[in-house]
Each structure stands twice: as C-alpha cells, then as structure tokens.
Scaffold this motif. Structure first.
Motif, PDB file in Angstrom:
ATOM      1  N   ALA A  34      14.592  -3.671  -0.816  1.00  0.00           N
ATOM      2  CA  ALA A  34      15.415  -3.923   0.391  1.00  0.00           C
ATOM      3  C   ALA A  34      14.624  -3.686   1.675  1.00  0.00           C
ATOM      4  N   ARG A  35      13.413  -4.212   1.736  1.00  0.00           N
ATOM      5  CA  ARG A  35      12.551  -3.973   2.898  1.00  0.00           C
ATOM      6  C   ARG A  35      12.423  -5.255   3.703  1.00  0.00           C
ATOM      7  N   GLN A  36      12.509  -5.118   5.030  1.00  0.00           N
ATOM      8  CA  GLN A  36      12.268  -6.267   5.890  1.00  0.00           C
ATOM      9  C   GLN A  36      10.756  -6.484   6.011  1.00  0.00           C
ATOM     10  N   PRO A  37      10.331  -7.733   6.172  1.00  0.00           N
ATOM     11  CA  PRO A  37       8.896  -7.998   6.313  1.00  0.00           C
ATOM     12  C   PRO A  37       8.339  -7.262   7.531  1.00  0.00           C
ATOM     13  N   GLY A  38       7.203  -6.604   7.349  1.00  0.00           N
ATOM     14  CA  GLY A  38       6.551  -5.888   8.446  1.00  0.00           C
ATOM     15  C   GLY A  38       7.020  -4.456   8.604  1.00  0.00           C
ATOM     16  N   ALA A  39       8.132  -4.093   7.978  1.00  0.00           N
ATOM     17  CA  ALA A  39       8.636  -2.716   8.071  1.00  0.00           C
ATOM     18  C   ALA A  39       7.885  -1.844   7.067  1.00  0.00           C
ATOM     19  N   PRO A  40       7.676  -0.566   7.394  1.00  0.00           N
ATOM     20  CA  PRO A  40       6.987   0.318   6.444  1.00  0.00           C
ATOM     21  C   PRO A  40       7.824   0.536   5.185  1.00  0.00           C
ATOM     22  N   ARG A  41       7.137   0.743   4.076  1.00  0.00           N
ATOM     23  CA  ARG A  41       7.827   1.002   2.813  1.00  0.00           C
ATOM     24  C   ARG A  41       8.591   2.305   2.896  1.00  0.00           C
ATOM     25  N   LEU A  42       9.594   2.456   2.055  1.00  0.00           N
ATOM     26  CA  LEU A  42      10.468   3.630   2.090  1.00  0.00           C
ATOM     27  C   LEU A  42       9.681   4.927   1.940  1.00  0.00           C
ATOM     28  N   LEU A  43       8.810   5.006   0.939  1.00  0.00           N
ATOM     29  CA  LEU A  43       8.083   6.257   0.717  1.00  0.00           C
ATOM     30  C   LEU A  43       7.099   6.543   1.849  1.00  0.00           C
ATOM     31  N   ASP A  44       6.580   5.508   2.492  1.00  0.00           N
ATOM     32  CA  ASP A  44       5.741   5.725   3.676  1.00  0.00           C
ATOM     33  C   ASP A  44       6.582   6.280   4.825  1.00  0.00           C
ATOM     34  N   GLN A  45       7.811   5.810   4.951  1.00  0.00           N
ATOM     35  CA  GLN A  45       8.719   6.342   5.966  1.00  0.00           C
ATOM     36  C   GLN A  45       9.043   7.810   5.677  1.00  0.00           C
ATOM     37  N   VAL A  46       9.236   8.126   4.404  1.00  0.00           N
ATOM     38  CA  VAL A  46       9.519   9.510   4.010  1.00  0.00           C
ATOM     39  C   VAL A  46       8.341  10.399   4.375  1.00  0.00           C
ATOM     40  N   ARG A  47       7.137   9.966   4.004  1.00  0.00           N
ATOM     41  CA  ARG A  47       5.948  10.774   4.313  1.00  0.00           C
ATOM     42  C   ARG A  47       5.788  10.971   5.814  1.00  0.00           C
ATOM     43  N   SER A  48       6.014   9.933   6.574  1.00  0.00           N
ATOM     44  CA  SER A  48       5.904  10.021   8.031  1.00  0.00           C
ATOM     45  C   SER A  48       6.942  10.995   8.598  1.00  0.00           C
ATOM     46  N   ALA A  49       8.165  10.925   8.093  1.00  0.00           N
ATOM     47  CA  ALA A  49       9.227  11.813   8.571  1.00  0.00           C
ATOM     48  C   ALA A  49       8.948  13.268   8.195  1.00  0.00           C
ATOM     49  N   ILE A  50       8.313  13.486   7.053  1.00  0.00           N
ATOM     50  CA  ILE A  50       7.980  14.850   6.629  1.00  0.00           C
ATOM     51  C   ILE A  50       6.839  15.402   7.467  1.00  0.00           C
TER      52      ILE A  50
END
Length: 179
Positions: free
Chosen positions: A11-27
């Motif tokens: 469920a990712r839009q093109p160009g958006a970061p992957r979910l786990l990359d978003q998690v790592r960034s938020a952590i």
C-alpha cells in the motif's frame, strides 16, 4: 530479502518511503537506541506477517489485540516480552502512521510471576557461618546481620581491612573516608 520488500511496499504510493524505512526514521528522530530500533522493526514485521502482509493502515485495534493475544495464548510469552511488542505496535500507529489507537479493551496481558525471596532460617545461617572463618566469616556476618548487598560491603571492608578491595575487587577505587 524479498519478504522485507513485501512489507515495505504494501500500500505504498510511488516515491514515498517504505513503511519500515519510515519506522526507522521515526525511531531515530527521538534518538532511540539502535537495539530499540531493531526490536521495534522485528515486532512490527511479526505483526504484519501474522495478518498476511497487510499494511497496518488497513488494520486497527482488532488486529493489534489479536496479535498480542496470539503471543500470550499461542506462544506463552512472558510479560517482559509482550510489553516491547505492545510498545512497538503503539509506536507504529502513533508516530509513524499518525493514527493513535484507542485503548485495547480485549487485550489479554501476560501475567508476571510472583517473586518470592529466598530466606534462610536462623539455624541455616548459623550452620553456614560455622563453616567460615577469618575475613570470610566477617564478610558473611556483616552482609547477613546488617542486610548489606555485596557492593555495599566494599567500603565497610576497606575500613576494616584495606587490602580486601585490592584482593577481591581489583579495579575498584574508592576515596578514603574522612576520619
């Protein structure tokens, strides 16, 4: 490696970061430790895989409760294991997806075992002390009689016998006590 791509691309839009990359960034933003990052990613992956690689945006409280209950019921995990799993899922929803979860009413919490201290009877202590002599007897008597922990005994031992620390605790340096 292909499983990681499935989780990150769901469920990712093109160009958006992957979910786990978003998690790592938020952590990393609040400077959590690397070990915490690894643990959170691990529990988030397990949550996603349990529900057939569905994106967490498509899931809600029911799926979170089912995941945490499956850990307790199916795996018999300890409370110390369920708590990080719960924290990581709550972090995912609140910090990464911006969709805080309401309290999970149907959540089955793992039970912490009752900690019963081991206590020696007076007779057992007397028999134990009878087998000791010298500095070992003094140390054991003070530890038992004063209720000291072993590291609380070190400054007392220095006052009684200064060589004790050098012999039994090399590397520890305490400042001499004022008279």
């Amino acid at each position: 490696m292909e499983q990681n791509q499935k989780v990150g691309n769901a469920a990712r839009q093109p160009g958006a970061p992957r979910l786990l990359d978003q998690v790592r960034s938020a952590i990393r933003r609040p400077h959590y430790s690397y070990r915490t990052e690894q643990a959170y990613v691990h529990w988030i992956k397990r949550f996603i895989y349990l529900h057939g690689v569905r994106h967490p945006r498509e899931m809600g409280e029911a799926e979170v409760t089912a995941f945490l209950n499956s850990l307790v019921a199916g795996r018999g995990i300890a409370a110390a294991t369920q708590n990080p799993a719960l924290s990581s899922i709550l972090f995912l929803y609140k910090e990464v997806l911006g969709k805080p979860l309401d309290w999970l009413d149907g959540l089955e919490r793992a039970k912490r075992p009752a900690r019963v201290p081991t206590v020696l009877t007076v007779g057992e202590v007397q028999r134990l002390l009878a087998h000791l002599d010298g500095m070992k007897w003094l140390m054991a008597s003070l530890l038992y009689g004063a209720g000291l922990r072993p590291m609380e005994y070190v400054p007392v031992a220095q006052d009684v016998e200064p060589w004790w620390t050098e012999r039994f605790c090399p590397g520890l340096r305490f400042k001499p006590r004022a008279p």
